[in-house]
Design a protein around this motif. Sequence first.
Motif, PDB file in Angstrom:
ATOM      1  N   ALA A  64      -8.981   0.227  -0.991  1.00 17.06           N
ATOM      2  CA  ALA A  64      -9.838  -0.919  -1.282  1.00 17.06           C
ATOM      3  C   ALA A  64     -11.042  -0.479  -2.105  1.00 17.06           C
ATOM      4  N   TYR A  90      -3.112   2.928  -2.765  1.00 16.83           N
ATOM      5  CA  TYR A  90      -4.040   1.805  -2.797  1.00 16.83           C
ATOM      6  C   TYR A  90      -5.194   2.073  -1.839  1.00 16.83           C
ATOM      7  N   GLU A 136      -4.578  -8.249  -3.774  1.00 17.56           N
ATOM      8  CA  GLU A 136      -5.134  -7.240  -2.906  1.00 17.56           C
ATOM      9  C   GLU A 136      -6.616  -7.046  -3.210  1.00 17.56           C
ATOM     10  N   VAL A 137      -7.290  -6.350  -2.330  1.00 23.53           N
ATOM     11  CA  VAL A 137      -8.724  -6.142  -2.525  1.00 23.53           C
ATOM     12  C   VAL A 137      -8.911  -5.188  -3.692  1.00 23.53           C
ATOM     13  N   GLU A 157       0.835  -1.190   0.000  1.00 22.09           N
ATOM     14  CA  GLU A 157       0.000   0.000   0.000  1.00 22.09           C
ATOM     15  C   GLU A 157       0.878   1.251   0.000  1.00 22.09           C
ATOM     16  N   HIS A 166     -16.603  -4.757  -4.560  1.00 25.18           N
ATOM     17  CA  HIS A 166     -17.239  -3.922  -3.541  1.00 25.18           C
ATOM     18  C   HIS A 166     -18.190  -2.895  -4.135  1.00 25.18           C
TER      19      HIS A 166
END
Length: 334
Positions: free
Chosen positions: A93, A91, A332-333, A4, A133
Motif C-alpha cells: 500500500a 503489492y 487497490e490502494v 497481492e 498516502h
Amino acid sequence: MAPEAAGRPPEETLSLWKREQDRLKALLVDRDTEAWQRDPAFSGLQRVGGVDVSFVKGDSVSACASLVVLSFPELEVVYEESRMVSLTAPYVAGFLAFREVPFLVDLVQQLQEKEPGLMPQVLLVDGNGVLHHRGCVAYCCPTPLPQFTLLCPLPGFGVACHLGVLTELPCIGVAKKLLQVDGLENNALHKEKIRLLQAGGDTFPLMGGSGTVLGMALKSHSHSIKPLYISVGHKISLEAAVRLTQCCCRFRIPEPVRQADIRSREHIRRTLGHLRPSEPGQARSQKAHCPKACPKGGPGEPTDPSGPQQRPRDRLGGSQEQQSPFWSGGDEVP
C-alpha cells in the motif's frame, strides 16, 4: 482490486522506494503547463491517452499492461498496445507505482519510438495522483511548545504522479474508490454529498483534515450512481483535470481508461485462451454510437441503444467485474 504478491519487500527496499518517491516528488508540477489546458473548449488538444493494468484472477504475477490513444474530441481509438507482463515487485500500500509503472513507461517509450505523431498530450491513469498516502500531510514546523506541532500539507505521490514525472506527460488520476487519507472518510456525510450530485459534471471537493483540497468527486455521467475521484497527476491543474475527465466520459469511466481496460482484458483472453461466458445482458461489447464528448454546449449525453441492462454504472466496478475472471488493478490502494 489487484491480487497481492506473496511476501513483503525487505525494509531496505522500502527505504529505497521512499527515497525514490521523494526524489520524483520534487519534480512534480501541479498546475497547467499547456495552452490547451486553459482553453474552455480544450482547443489544441487532439490526442488523449489511457493506461491500465489488468490481472488474471488467482494469479498475483501475470498481468497485462495496456496503453491506448484516442482522438479528441471524437474519442476514437487511434493507437493501442497491450502486452503480458510478470510483476516482480509485491503489492505494498502506497507503493503501487513500483509494481506497475515500469511497464507503462515502457509502453509510452515504445510509442514514442514507433509512432511519435500519435503520442498523447495527456494520460488518464486508473489510480490516484496527489490524493495519496505518501506525503499528504507531514508533521513539521515545531512550535516553541514541544507538545504542539503544525500540520503542513504536502502533495501525495500516487501512480498518476509517478507516471507523469517519468514520462514528462500531463497525467490525471482517476480512481473509482475513495482513498481514505488525511481525514477523508467514506462516512455518512460523504455519502450524503454523493447523493446531492444530481447531473453529470456535478462535483464536490475532497478536502482533507489539513485543509488541503486533494481532489474532486465527480459525477461523470447522469446515470452513474458512484462518483469518480479525480486528482492531479502531473502538469495539469485540478480544475482542468476534472473538466477534461468529464469531457472524456461516454459512460461512468472516461473512455481512455475504459478502452485500455477493455483491450487489456481482451489481450489476456486471446493470450491465455480461456474465458467464462458472459452473463445474459452483460456482453463485453458495447457498440453505442456516441456524440462528440465535449461539444460547444457542454459534455454530450451518450446514446445506448442496448437498453438499461448495460447502463454506465455496470461498467468497470459493477457486478460484471465480480463475475469475470479478470479485473483491473486500479481499485487497490495505490
